[in-house]
Scaffold this motif. Structure first.
Motif, PDB file in Angstrom:
ATOM      1  N   LEU A  27       0.168  -5.302   8.850  1.00 18.15           N
ATOM      2  CA  LEU A  27      -0.155  -5.640   7.462  1.00 18.15           C
ATOM      3  C   LEU A  27       0.701  -4.829   6.483  1.00 18.15           C
ATOM      4  CD1 LEU A  27      -4.045  -6.043   7.596  1.00 18.15           C
ATOM      5  CD2 LEU A  27      -2.294  -7.816   7.361  1.00 18.15           C
ATOM      6  N   VAL A  28       0.801  -3.523   6.750  1.00 25.38           N
ATOM      7  CA  VAL A  28       1.595  -2.679   5.846  1.00 25.38           C
ATOM      8  C   VAL A  28       3.057  -3.098   5.888  1.00 25.38           C
ATOM      9  CG1 VAL A  28       2.330  -0.331   5.321  1.00 25.38           C
ATOM     10  CG2 VAL A  28      -0.009  -0.745   6.045  1.00 25.38           C
ATOM     11  N   GLY A  29       3.526  -3.419   7.082  1.00 21.25           N
ATOM     12  CA  GLY A  29       4.908  -3.886   7.215  1.00 21.25           C
ATOM     13  C   GLY A  29       5.131  -5.143   6.389  1.00 21.25           C
TER      14      GLY A  29
ATOM     15  N   ILE C  77      -2.692   4.102   3.126  1.00 21.47           N
ATOM     16  CA  ILE C  77      -1.905   3.081   3.796  1.00 21.47           C
ATOM     17  C   ILE C  77      -0.785   3.704   4.641  1.00 21.47           C
ATOM     18  CG2 ILE C  77      -0.329   1.158   3.414  1.00 21.47           C
ATOM     19  CD1 ILE C  77      -1.873   0.456   0.957  1.00 21.47           C
ATOM     20  N   GLY C  78      -0.213   4.772   4.113  1.00 27.25           N
ATOM     21  CA  GLY C  78       0.964   5.343   4.772  1.00 27.25           C
ATOM     22  C   GLY C  78       0.630   6.128   6.032  1.00 27.25           C
ATOM     23  N   TYR C  79      -0.554   6.742   6.054  1.00 26.31           N
ATOM     24  CA  TYR C  79      -0.866   7.629   7.180  1.00 26.31           C
ATOM     25  C   TYR C  79      -0.814   6.922   8.532  1.00 26.31           C
ATOM     26  CZ  TYR C  79      -2.768  11.815   9.339  1.00 26.31           C
ATOM     27  OH  TYR C  79      -2.919  12.935  10.100  1.00 26.31           O
ATOM     28  N   PRO C  80      -1.545   5.787   8.700  1.00 25.65           N
ATOM     29  CA  PRO C  80      -1.486   5.143  10.027  1.00 25.65           C
ATOM     30  C   PRO C  80      -0.090   4.669  10.391  1.00 25.65           C
ATOM     31  CG  PRO C  80      -3.041   4.001   8.561  1.00 25.65           C
ATOM     32  CD  PRO C  80      -2.441   5.088   7.770  1.00 25.65           C
ATOM     33  N   LEU C  81       0.671   4.229   9.373  1.00 24.01           N
ATOM     34  CA  LEU C  81       2.021   3.758   9.665  1.00 24.01           C
ATOM     35  C   LEU C  81       2.907   4.916  10.135  1.00 24.01           C
ATOM     36  CD1 LEU C  81       3.494   0.903   9.226  1.00 24.01           C
ATOM     37  CD2 LEU C  81       4.818   2.192   7.569  1.00 24.01           C
ATOM     38  N   ALA C  82       2.818   6.028   9.421  1.00 24.92           N
ATOM     39  CA  ALA C  82       3.623   7.189   9.806  1.00 24.92           C
ATOM     40  C   ALA C  82       3.231   7.664  11.198  1.00 24.92           C
ATOM     41  CB  ALA C  82       3.433   8.315   8.788  1.00 24.92           C
ATOM     42  N   TYR C  83       1.919   7.618  11.474  1.00 27.33           N
ATOM     43  CA  TYR C  83       1.434   8.047  12.790  1.00 27.33           C
ATOM     44  C   TYR C  83       2.041   7.180  13.886  1.00 27.33           C
ATOM     45  CZ  TYR C  83      -1.833   9.363  16.463  1.00 27.33           C
ATOM     46  OH  TYR C  83      -2.381   9.821  17.631  1.00 27.33           O
ATOM     47  N   THR C  84       2.003   5.878  13.673  1.00 28.13           N
ATOM     48  CA  THR C  84       2.553   4.966  14.678  1.00 28.13           C
ATOM     49  C   THR C  84       4.059   5.175  14.827  1.00 28.13           C
ATOM     50  OG1 THR C  84       0.882   3.414  13.949  1.00 28.13           O
ATOM     51  CG2 THR C  84       2.584   2.559  15.405  1.00 28.13           C
ATOM     52  N   MET C  85       4.722   5.412  13.686  1.00 33.14           N
ATOM     53  CA  MET C  85       6.162   5.666  13.731  1.00 33.14           C
ATOM     54  C   MET C  85       6.475   6.911  14.562  1.00 33.14           C
ATOM     55  SD  MET C  85       7.769   5.144   9.992  1.00 33.14           S
ATOM     56  CE  MET C  85       9.323   5.969   9.971  1.00 33.14           C
ATOM     57  N   VAL C 148      -0.240  -3.140 -11.485  1.00 32.09           N
ATOM     58  CA  VAL C 148       0.503  -1.884 -11.473  1.00 32.09           C
ATOM     59  C   VAL C 148       0.272  -1.157 -10.151  1.00 32.09           C
ATOM     60  CG1 VAL C 148       0.763   0.352 -12.584  1.00 32.09           C
ATOM     61  CG2 VAL C 148       0.418  -1.676 -13.972  1.00 32.09           C
ATOM     62  N   LEU C 149      -0.987  -1.112  -9.719  1.00 30.03           N
ATOM     63  CA  LEU C 149      -1.306  -0.379  -8.485  1.00 30.03           C
ATOM     64  C   LEU C 149      -0.640  -1.034  -7.275  1.00 30.03           C
ATOM     65  CD1 LEU C 149      -5.034   0.703  -8.853  1.00 30.03           C
ATOM     66  CD2 LEU C 149      -2.955   2.041  -9.142  1.00 30.03           C
ATOM     67  N   ILE C 150      -0.750  -2.361  -7.188  1.00 25.55           N
ATOM     68  CA  ILE C 150      -0.166  -3.053  -6.030  1.00 25.55           C
ATOM     69  C   ILE C 150       1.342  -2.806  -5.983  1.00 25.55           C
ATOM     70  CG2 ILE C 150       0.345  -5.314  -5.036  1.00 25.55           C
ATOM     71  CD1 ILE C 150      -2.339  -6.297  -6.018  1.00 25.55           C
ATOM     72  N   GLY C 151       1.998  -2.965  -7.131  1.00 27.17           N
ATOM     73  CA  GLY C 151       3.456  -2.810  -7.167  1.00 27.17           C
ATOM     74  C   GLY C 151       3.884  -1.380  -6.917  1.00 27.17           C
ATOM     75  N   MET C 152       3.268  -0.433  -7.620  1.00 32.42           N
ATOM     76  CA  MET C 152       3.714   0.962  -7.494  1.00 32.42           C
ATOM     77  C   MET C 152       3.446   1.507  -6.100  1.00 32.42           C
ATOM     78  SD  MET C 152       3.006   2.742 -11.173  1.00 32.42           S
ATOM     79  CE  MET C 152       3.476   4.384 -10.665  1.00 32.42           C
ATOM     80  N   THR C 153       2.305   1.127  -5.518  1.00 30.79           N
ATOM     81  CA  THR C 153       2.012   1.618  -4.177  1.00 30.79           C
ATOM     82  C   THR C 153       3.084   1.151  -3.190  1.00 30.79           C
ATOM     83  OG1 THR C 153      -0.347   1.572  -4.649  1.00 30.79           O
ATOM     84  CG2 THR C 153       0.301   1.649  -2.337  1.00 30.79           C
ATOM     85  N   GLN C 154       3.451  -0.129  -3.314  1.00 31.84           N
ATOM     86  CA  GLN C 154       4.459  -0.632  -2.386  1.00 31.84           C
ATOM     87  C   GLN C 154       5.790   0.082  -2.591  1.00 31.84           C
ATOM     88  OE1 GLN C 154       7.175  -3.121  -3.197  1.00 31.84           O
ATOM     89  NE2 GLN C 154       7.497  -4.091  -1.217  1.00 31.84           N
ATOM     90  N   ILE C 155       6.124   0.320  -3.854  1.00 30.85           N
ATOM     91  CA  ILE C 155       7.439   0.894  -4.142  1.00 30.85           C
ATOM     92  C   ILE C 155       7.490   2.377  -3.751  1.00 30.85           C
ATOM     93  CG2 ILE C 155       8.971   1.512  -6.036  1.00 30.85           C
ATOM     94  CD1 ILE C 155       8.131  -1.217  -7.278  1.00 30.85           C
ATOM     95  N   LEU C 156       6.367   3.071  -3.888  1.00 31.36           N
ATOM     96  CA  LEU C 156       6.392   4.518  -3.627  1.00 31.36           C
ATOM     97  C   LEU C 156       5.976   4.882  -2.200  1.00 31.36           C
ATOM     98  CD1 LEU C 156       5.031   5.801  -7.032  1.00 31.36           C
ATOM     99  CD2 LEU C 156       7.364   5.688  -6.226  1.00 31.36           C
ATOM    100  N   LEU C 157       5.539   3.890  -1.444  1.00 28.74           N
ATOM    101  CA  LEU C 157       5.069   4.167  -0.085  1.00 28.74           C
ATOM    102  C   LEU C 157       6.084   4.959   0.761  1.00 28.74           C
ATOM    103  CD1 LEU C 157       2.471   3.719   1.370  1.00 28.74           C
ATOM    104  CD2 LEU C 157       3.273   1.492   2.141  1.00 28.74           C
ATOM    105  N   PRO C 158       7.368   4.621   0.721  1.00 33.09           N
ATOM    106  CA  PRO C 158       8.314   5.396   1.533  1.00 33.09           C
ATOM    107  C   PRO C 158       8.308   6.890   1.227  1.00 33.09           C
ATOM    108  CG  PRO C 158       9.347   3.379   0.766  1.00 33.09           C
ATOM    109  CD  PRO C 158       8.020   3.464   0.078  1.00 33.09           C
ATOM    110  N   PHE C 159       8.058   7.246  -0.036  1.00 34.75           N
ATOM    111  CA  PHE C 159       8.012   8.677  -0.388  1.00 34.75           C
ATOM    112  C   PHE C 159       6.887   9.379   0.349  1.00 34.75           C
ATOM    113  CE2 PHE C 159      10.159   6.883  -4.050  1.00 34.75           C
ATOM    114  CZ  PHE C 159      11.148   7.816  -4.297  1.00 34.75           C
ATOM    115  N   MET C 160       5.829   8.641   0.661  1.00 38.20           N
ATOM    116  CA  MET C 160       4.734   9.218   1.417  1.00 38.20           C
ATOM    117  C   MET C 160       5.050   9.209   2.907  1.00 38.20           C
ATOM    118  SD  MET C 160       1.727  10.499   1.604  1.00 38.20           S
ATOM    119  CE  MET C 160       0.719  10.263   0.162  1.00 38.20           C
ATOM    120  N   ILE C 161       5.628   8.105   3.362  1.00 38.72           N
ATOM    121  CA  ILE C 161       5.792   7.937   4.804  1.00 38.72           C
ATOM    122  C   ILE C 161       6.818   8.908   5.388  1.00 38.72           C
ATOM    123  CG2 ILE C 161       6.609   6.317   6.567  1.00 38.72           C
ATOM    124  CD1 ILE C 161       5.163   4.112   5.042  1.00 38.72           C
ATOM    125  N   PHE C 162       7.942   9.090   4.713  1.00 36.67           N
ATOM    126  CA  PHE C 162       8.988   9.917   5.326  1.00 36.67           C
ATOM    127  C   PHE C 162       8.579  11.379   5.529  1.00 36.67           C
ATOM    128  CE2 PHE C 162      11.970   6.427   3.995  1.00 36.67           C
ATOM    129  CZ  PHE C 162      12.188   6.002   5.285  1.00 36.67           C
TER     130      PHE C 162
END
Lengths: 275, 393, 279
Positions: A27-29, C77-85, C148-162
């Protein structure tokens, strides 16, 4: 018996957790990538407005884009800015990173912090400041002005990327080269540069992308005569939106993808060559 | 800018008396920290000198100053009679083997070895020939096209050696080159380096903190401590006739008895110590009344069980102690004894003798040693306190 | 030519970049900040206006609230993705890295535009919801805070994930295994062992997202409504619409101070290492 049941319960929990995580990742992807893909598809739409899924495919919006001298002019302006910007930023940034890594400057940390400042200070502040400054010295709406401003914004990325690569390069390799008869210049060209080249290229690419995508500073200091493509896009987005914007967005997206791919290749080559 | 090694080699013979490397009053200071504190050294052509000392004793810094990688705060260095202080490293023509090899990861083995020759603008054909020669010299024929990461540690070490030797420098510096290898490989490489030294007649300065390594390879050893050379001499001289407590303790193991000189008897002197009166060889400038410390090697002590088999001469020194611990070491056994005054003494006995005596913890034994095997050392004012605490009771 | 002996030789290489930034970055920013007390005349009148006019305070509050919400969304949102990565197989890792990098390298304007298209009244999401029968009238997903929240979260997510990913990579998995053998059930194990170990990444990523959010301009300007104006938009308005450099300077000073404060805080917690890597 109970022990075995507990174990299998834990095992079942793990499986569920695993599946849940996989679902979240998918979903996140999608959340991250799907919007871009949708814009890409819309840009090939045959419909006269932004609708998804498109009723059919056509290249009309690209025709529209390249047939319109305003869009074409702004694309060329963007390239006229990004080429000198990325070269300048790469030269200045690489030199600075090398200087910081190899000299024992007493204020190295402070200088590093200063060089990174344009990334930390909110761009809106930098943009407003540069706008005010340029108004005084007459650089507003000029190509050199835009190039200088973009270089300011991109130098930090080069410094960071090359600096990181230099911190991994063993300084003793340079010592070894020196004892084997290489002058400082030869030593840099033959030993250091080849080892950090992927990072230098990466910094160059990132500077290019950053300059191409830059909007906020350009918004302040560009004029209708010298107007990069992002500013043109900005002024159109706020008016009535047609799929031409999707076409230009796709073009920007494609450029980013190409740069990312090139960066990936450069890094892979270095991973194969150096380790 | 001529960097060809030939003028050096012709001058060699002329400057033989002076030595190939002359170091005079070398000092290096970082702010308030003195890393090298007045080092003097003269290296003869073809000589293998080892800098031995604990980390932070200034040996590596000295080496780096010779190579030109660091600048000295004071002092002079001459190579073949020529002052090299103002020369940058790439004009010094000194071969250096680095601690972790410092092979260029982006070049093949052959390119690595060719590098110094390319810097000296040697014609391509000759480069190819000399690289082959160098590879053969270190037993790596056919490895030229590989990259450093494809080689084992020992092989990388050989490449580093070949690279430092290929341009025939008049002087080779080696900075703990075997530090990263395991024990077996290290011993093998020690013999290899000794062989190269003999075959090429190279002049070598070798830095290590491993005393065994120093003993195996060196013509002379310079023991470094606190930025100074404490003592320099042949291995045997350093081991048998240490001049300071530091040297006696750092190179091999020693038992120390503190005391005061009571009387001089020619080569020997009589010392009053808490353990009793002792007789030892006078090492250095000792006068009656001076404080001194007697150093005795654990293997020079013998346990006198009843009828001592010490036919080679009666030990002049005898003490009594109780066995605290016996450590089995294969070839030998180590006994930890406690003397009547509370001092602990280490004794080492060959396996056969140890089996015969069959001593165990709690046994009361007499131990003795020849005066000729004990060294009464000068005690520097001040420094003995600190050292005494490290090794002492 | 005695480069390695004299630090000054290499130190000179820093000069060109420093000079450029001094003239075209440090001086302009200083000049702007100085306006806050020099225009229209010397004094603290601009700050007084900021403090007294409730709309300005509301914008400041808005900025902080939106930034906090975006940071929270990114973390969740970023935590599980980073974990899987970090702990997935090499193929999963490569795929996810690519998925995160692509938007990261793509223009913010392009990404924001994409959200405008998707979230609009006749956009994909509303079409989908209508078709599924989950709603009868199209929802207002854009030109308000949701957008604003939907857009900004998507755009800033990489800053959290890396940052999270790089910290998680270094976490020794045997710690979790050890905890399991010591009797910790999975959830407790995670809360007591893994989460604390990954906290530096969460802190760094969180600060990064928060700081960038504070000064965000493009996305709130395009996806937000009149009631969700953030401080950067206010600065732009003051300059472009009213030519009020004094107030713009004061707002900039407030924004910069807030950013610096956050940076100082995270340095206290995570220790000297800079929280930014690449963009």
């Amino acid at each position: 018996m109970t022990g075995g049941e507990e174990l299998s319960a834990a095992g079942r929990g793990a499986v569920w957790w695993h599946r849940l995580r996989a679902l979240i990742c998918v979903l996140v992807g999608l959340y991250l990538v799907a919007p871009l893909v949708i814009v890409l598809i819309i840009s090939f739409s045959s419909a006269p407005f932004l609708s998804f899924p498109p009723p059919g495919l056509s290249l009309q919006w690209y025709d529209n884009l390249f047939g319109n001298p305003v869009w074409l002019r702004s694309l060329i302006t963007s390239i006229e800015i990004l080429v000198p910007t990325s070269i300048l930023a790469t030269l200045l940034g690489t030199a600075a990173a090398y200087g910081l890594a190899r000299s024992r400057l007493p204020a190295a940390a402070a200088i590093q912090g200063f060089l990174m400042a344009p990334v930390v200070v909110p761009v809106i502040i930098t943009a407003a400041g540069i706008f005010g400054f340029f108004r005084h010295i007459g650089l507003n709406g000029t190509l050199p002005g835009l190039i200088l401003a973009h270089t300011v914004l991109t130098v930090p990325y080069v410094v960071a990327t090359v600096g990181a690569a230099l911190s991994v390069v063993d300084a003793r390799l340079e010592d070894a080269a020196r004892t084997l008869g290489a002058s400082p210049l030869v030593c840099f060209r033959r030993i250091t540069l080849p080892l950090i080249l992927p990072a230098v290229l990466s910094g160059l690419l990132f500077a290019m992308v950053t300059s191409f995508d830059e909007l906020i500073v350009s918004l302040f200091i560009s004029t209708p005569r010298v107007r990069p493509v992002t500013v043109q896009m900005w002024s159109n987005i706020r008016g009535d939106v047609d799929p031409t914007i999707a076409a230009i967005a796709t073009l920007l997206f494609g450029f980013s993808l190409l740069a990312l791919l090139a960066d990936h290749l450069a890094r892979r080559r270095s991973a194969g060559g150096a380790r | 800018m001529s960097r060809s090694p030939s003028p050096g080699s012709t001058r060699n013979r002329g400057a033989m008396a002076e030595g190939i490397l002359e170091i005079e009053g070398l000092r290096k200071q970082y702010g308030p920290v003195v890393a090298v504190d007045g080092v003097d050294l003269s290296l003869k052509t073809g000589e293998f000198v080892t800098f031995l000392g604990p980390s932070g004793s200034g040996k590596t810094t000295t080496l780096q100053i010779i190579a030109g990688l660091q600048s000295a705060s004071a002092g002079h260095i001459r190579l073949n009679g020529q002052a090299i202080d103002p020369l940058p490293p790439h004009q010094r023509n000194i071969g250096v083997v680095f601690q972790h090899y410092a092979l260029f990861p982006h070049m093949s083995i052959a390119r690595n070895i060719a590098f110094p020759l390319e810097m000296r603008r040697v014609p391509a054909a000759e480069i190819r020939r000399r690289v082959e020669e160098a590879l053969a010299l270190v037993g790596l024929e056919g490895y030229g096209q590989r990259h450093p990461r494809q080689l084992s540690g020992g092989q990388q070490q050989r490449v580093a050696l070949a690279r430092a030797l290929v341009f025939r420098p008049p002087l080779l510096l080696m900075d703990e080159p075997l530090g990263a290898l395991d024990k077996q490989l290290r011993e093998q490489m020690q013999l290899e380096i000794s062989r190269l030294h003999r075959e090429l007649g190279a002049s070598i300065v070798y830095v290590t903190h491993d005393q065994e390594e120093a003993l195996v390879m060196s013509d002379r050893i310079a023991v470094f401590n606190h930025g100074r050379i404490e003592q320099i001499g042949a291995s045997e001289e350093l081991y048998e006739r240490p001049r300071s407590r530091f040297v006696a303790g750092f190179l091999g193991e020693s038992n120390f008895f503190e005391g005061r000189v009571e009387a001089l008897q020619g080569e020997l002197c009589r010392i009053a110590s808490p353990a009793g009166p002792l007789l030892a060889r006078r090492n250095g400038d000792l006068a009656v009344g001076d404080p001194t410390v007697v150093a005795v090697r654990p293997e020079r002590l013998c346990l006198l069980d009843g009828s001592a088999a010490g036919g080679g001469g009666e030990p002049e020194n005898r003490l009594e102690g109780r066995v605290q611990e016996v450590v089995y070491l294969g070839l030998s056994r180590k006994y930890l004894l406690r003397l009547a005054d509370g001092q602990e003494v280490v004794v080492r006995q060959q396996a056969q003798d140890a089996e015969r005596s069959g001593l165990g913890p709690g046994d009361l034994v007499r131990l003795g040693w020849r005066a000729a095997n004990a060294n009464a050392l000068e005690v520097a004012a001040g420094s003995d306190e600190a050292d005494g605490k490290e090794t002492g009771q | 030519m005695q480069g390695s002996l004299k630090p000054g030789g290499y130190g000179l290489l820093v000069l060109p970049a420093c000079a450029l930034l001094l003239v075209f970055f440090a001086y302009p920013v200083f000049w702007l900040l100085l306006r806050s007390i020099s225009e229209p005349h010397w004094g603290f009148a601009n700050f007084q206006v900021l403090y007294e006019r409730s709309i300005y305070l509301k914008v400041l509050l808005n900025t902080v609230v939106i930034s906090l919400l975006v940071t929270l969304c990114c973390a969740v949102i970023g935590y599980p993705l980073a974990y899987t990565m970090a702990h997935g197989g090499p193929r999963v890792r490569r795929l996810l890295t690519f998925v995160v990098l692509v938007p990261f390298w793509t223009s913010i304007l392009v990404r924001t535009f994409a959200w405008m298209v998707i979230l609009q009244r006749q956009g994909l999401i509303n079409d989908l919801l209508l078709w599924l029968g989950l709603t009868e009238r199209p929802l207002a997903l854009v030109y308000n805070r949701t957008g604003v929240l939907i857009g900004m979260t998507q755009i800033l997510l990489p800053f959290m994930i890396f940052p999270l990913y790089s910290v998680m990579l270094r976490i020794d998995r045997s710690c979790s295994w050890a905890a399991a053998t010591l009797g910790a059930p999975p959830l407790r194990n995670f809360l007591r062992i893994y989460l604390p170990l990954s906290l530096p990444g969460l802190m760094t990523g969180g600060t990064l997202v928060f700081i960038v959010s504070l000064g965000y301009f493009i996305t709130p300007a395009l996806l937000g409504g009149q009631r969700d104006i953030m401080i950067a938009q206010l600065i732009e308005q003051q300059i472009s619409n009213f030519g009020n450099w004094g107030l713009a300077g004061a707002l900039s000073l407030v924004l910069l101070a807030g950013t610096a404060l956050c940076l100082a805080l995270v340095r206290r917690f995570v220790g000297g290492q800079a929280p930014w890597g690449r963009r």
